[in-house]
Design a protein around this motif. Structure first.
Motif, mmCIF file in Angstrom:
data_model
loop_
_atom_site.group_PDB
_atom_site.id
_atom_site.type_symbol
_atom_site.label_atom_id
_atom_site.label_comp_id
_atom_site.label_asym_id
_atom_site.label_seq_id
_atom_site.Cartn_x
_atom_site.Cartn_y
_atom_site.Cartn_z
ATOM 1 N N TRP A 38 0.828 -1.200 0.000
ATOM 2 C CA TRP A 38 0.000 0.000 0.000
ATOM 3 C C TRP A 38 0.868 1.258 0.000
ATOM 4 O O TRP A 38 0.574 2.235 -0.694
ATOM 5 C CB TRP A 38 -0.914 0.003 1.223
ATOM 6 N N ALA A 39 1.966 1.257 0.764
ATOM 7 C CA ALA A 39 2.794 2.450 0.919
ATOM 8 C C ALA A 39 3.795 2.625 -0.218
ATOM 9 O O ALA A 39 4.297 3.735 -0.425
ATOM 10 C CB ALA A 39 3.540 2.394 2.249
ATOM 11 N N GLU A 40 4.104 1.579 -0.956
ATOM 12 C CA GLU A 40 5.143 1.644 -1.983
ATOM 13 C C GLU A 40 4.897 2.727 -3.038
ATOM 14 O O GLU A 40 5.823 3.464 -3.391
ATOM 15 C CB GLU A 40 5.306 0.270 -2.635
ATOM 16 N N PRO A 41 3.688 2.897 -3.565
ATOM 17 C CA PRO A 41 3.492 3.977 -4.553
ATOM 18 C C PRO A 41 3.669 5.372 -3.960
ATOM 19 O O PRO A 41 3.919 6.331 -4.686
ATOM 20 C CB PRO A 41 2.060 3.792 -5.040
ATOM 21 N N LEU A 42 3.560 5.497 -2.657
ATOM 22 C CA LEU A 42 3.682 6.801 -2.013
ATOM 23 C C LEU A 42 5.135 7.188 -1.746
ATOM 24 O O LEU A 42 5.417 8.346 -1.449
ATOM 25 C CB LEU A 42 2.912 6.796 -0.692
ATOM 26 N N LEU A 43 6.056 6.236 -1.867
ATOM 27 C CA LEU A 43 7.461 6.491 -1.560
ATOM 28 C C LEU A 43 8.231 6.816 -2.843
ATOM 29 O O LEU A 43 7.924 6.307 -3.905
ATOM 30 C CB LEU A 43 8.065 5.260 -0.880
ATOM 31 N N PRO A 44 9.269 7.639 -2.734
ATOM 32 C CA PRO A 44 9.966 8.109 -3.931
ATOM 33 C C PRO A 44 11.103 7.193 -4.409
ATOM 34 O O PRO A 44 12.043 7.663 -5.025
ATOM 35 C CB PRO A 44 10.534 9.448 -3.466
#
Length: 58
Positions: A38-44
């Motif tokens: 879930w968090a992977e697309p939010l990280l750069p």
């Protein structure tokens, strides 16, 4: 916090250790299966810029 969890687990030290291990494995499973995807697309991490002009001597 860990002391509180340890005191509230049932059984002797061996049973508590097994239950603790199962709890840690369950938390790791939930993190890898649900939270990290879930968090992977939010990280750069995929926003990488490589400058081709700065290559070293060959």
């Amino acid at each position: 916090m860990y002391g509180w969890i340890w005191r509230h687990l049932p059984g002797n030290a061996w049973v508590r250790a097994v239950i603790s291990l199962v709890l840690v494995l369950a938390i790791v499973f939930v993190l890898f299966q649900y939270v990290f995807p879930w968090a992977e697309p939010l990280l750069p991490f995929n926003d990488v810029t490589v400058d081709q002009g700065m290559a070293g001597p060959r």
